[in-house]
Design a protein around this motif. Structure first.
Motif, PDB file in Angstrom:
ATOM      1  N   GLU A  93       1.184  -1.226   0.322  1.00 41.58           N
ATOM      2  CA  GLU A  93       0.036  -0.448   0.170  1.00 41.58           C
ATOM      3  C   GLU A  93       0.702   1.638  -0.055  1.00 41.58           C
ATOM      4  O   GLU A  93       1.934   1.393   0.954  1.00 41.58           O
ATOM      5  N   THR A  95       1.322   5.078   0.352  1.00 43.49           N
ATOM      6  CA  THR A  95       0.672   5.881   0.122  1.00 43.49           C
ATOM      7  C   THR A  95       1.498   8.320   0.319  1.00 43.49           C
ATOM      8  O   THR A  95       3.157   7.161   0.325  1.00 43.49           O
ATOM      9  N   ASN A 124      -1.132  -0.997  -4.320  1.00 45.49           N
ATOM     10  CA  ASN A 124      -2.058  -0.475  -4.190  1.00 45.49           C
ATOM     11  C   ASN A 124      -1.310   1.363  -4.040  1.00 45.49           C
ATOM     12  O   ASN A 124      -0.957   1.711  -2.958  1.00 45.49           O
ATOM     13  N   SER A 126      -2.307   5.561  -3.689  1.00 41.46           N
ATOM     14  CA  SER A 126      -2.988   6.787  -3.463  1.00 41.46           C
ATOM     15  C   SER A 126      -2.039   7.976  -3.170  1.00 41.46           C
ATOM     16  O   SER A 126      -0.668   8.206  -2.819  1.00 41.46           O
ATOM     17  N   LYS A 135      -0.623   4.665 -14.228  1.00 40.96           N
ATOM     18  CA  LYS A 135      -2.415   4.478 -14.033  1.00 40.96           C
ATOM     19  C   LYS A 135      -2.329   3.233 -14.632  1.00 40.96           C
ATOM     20  O   LYS A 135      -2.493   1.729 -14.266  1.00 40.96           O
ATOM     21  N   THR A 144      -4.603  -0.808  -6.961  1.00 37.76           N
ATOM     22  CA  THR A 144      -5.378  -0.142  -7.393  1.00 37.76           C
ATOM     23  C   THR A 144      -4.748   1.436  -7.295  1.00 37.76           C
ATOM     24  O   THR A 144      -3.805   1.531  -6.600  1.00 37.76           O
ATOM     25  N   THR A 146      -5.689   5.405  -6.853  1.00 39.50           N
ATOM     26  CA  THR A 146      -6.449   6.579  -5.435  1.00 39.50           C
ATOM     27  C   THR A 146      -6.386   7.572  -5.986  1.00 39.50           C
ATOM     28  O   THR A 146      -5.418   7.754  -5.464  1.00 39.50           O
ATOM     29  N   LEU A 148      -6.212  11.422  -5.068  1.00 40.97           N
ATOM     30  CA  LEU A 148      -6.105  11.989  -3.295  1.00 40.97           C
ATOM     31  C   LEU A 148      -6.911  13.598  -3.667  1.00 40.97           C
ATOM     32  O   LEU A 148      -6.358  14.207  -5.233  1.00 40.97           O
TER      33      LEU A 148
END
Length: 149
Positions: A93, A95, A124, A126, A135, A144, A146, A148
């Motif tokens: 993940e 972020t 994933n 973000s 992408k 995935t 995301t 922001l």
């Protein structure tokens, strides 16, 4: 008592001058302002950048182009950086907080994921923005995307 620690008695040395109070005060006559000119007059305050009538620096230096004050600056992070992070730190993940913690981005950066390199792991992500290549690569690897605010 030595020469290196001599000092005058307390109260014997004037620390504050009363300027413009006559010749006996030590600051009389011109009141330590020198003779004539704008700086000697009352009410004088210099304008920022004023150089005494000489062409000021901000007007001498040439200016070119256009600076868009509404420009949004993104900090670009490529796919190969994400791949290296996922391998070394075992991250699935991504972020902005994780990127900041790992020293890839700074605290107030807006992050854009760019398409250089290859992404093999399922991650994933973000971020504030993505390039079309990045992408597609993330989604192709099974991750995935995301966006922001």
């Amino acid at each position: 008592m030595n020469l290196n620690n001599l000092q005058p008695a307390t109260g014997s040395v004037k620390t504050k001058y009363r300027r413009g109070r006559g010749q006996g005060s030590g600051g009389g006559g011109t009141a330590t302002r020198g003779h004539k000119g704008a700086k000697s007059r009352s009410g004088y305050s210099s304008k920022r950048g004023f150089e005494g009538g000489q062409m000021p620096l901000q007007r001498r230096v040439p200016k070119f182009g256009f600076k868009n004050i509404n420009r949004v600056e993104y900090h670009g992070i490529n796919l190969d950086v994400l791949q290296r992070l996922s391998e070394l730190k075992n991250i699935s993940e991504v972020t902005p907080e994780i990127l900041i913690k790992n020293g890839v981005a700074a605290k107030n950066d807006l992050i854009k994921i760019l398409g250089r390199g290859e992404l093999k792991s399922k991650v994933n992500v973000s971020a504030h923005s993505f390039s079309a290549v990045a992408k597609n690569a993330i989604e192709k690897a099974g991750g995935t995307v995301t966006i922001l605010d």
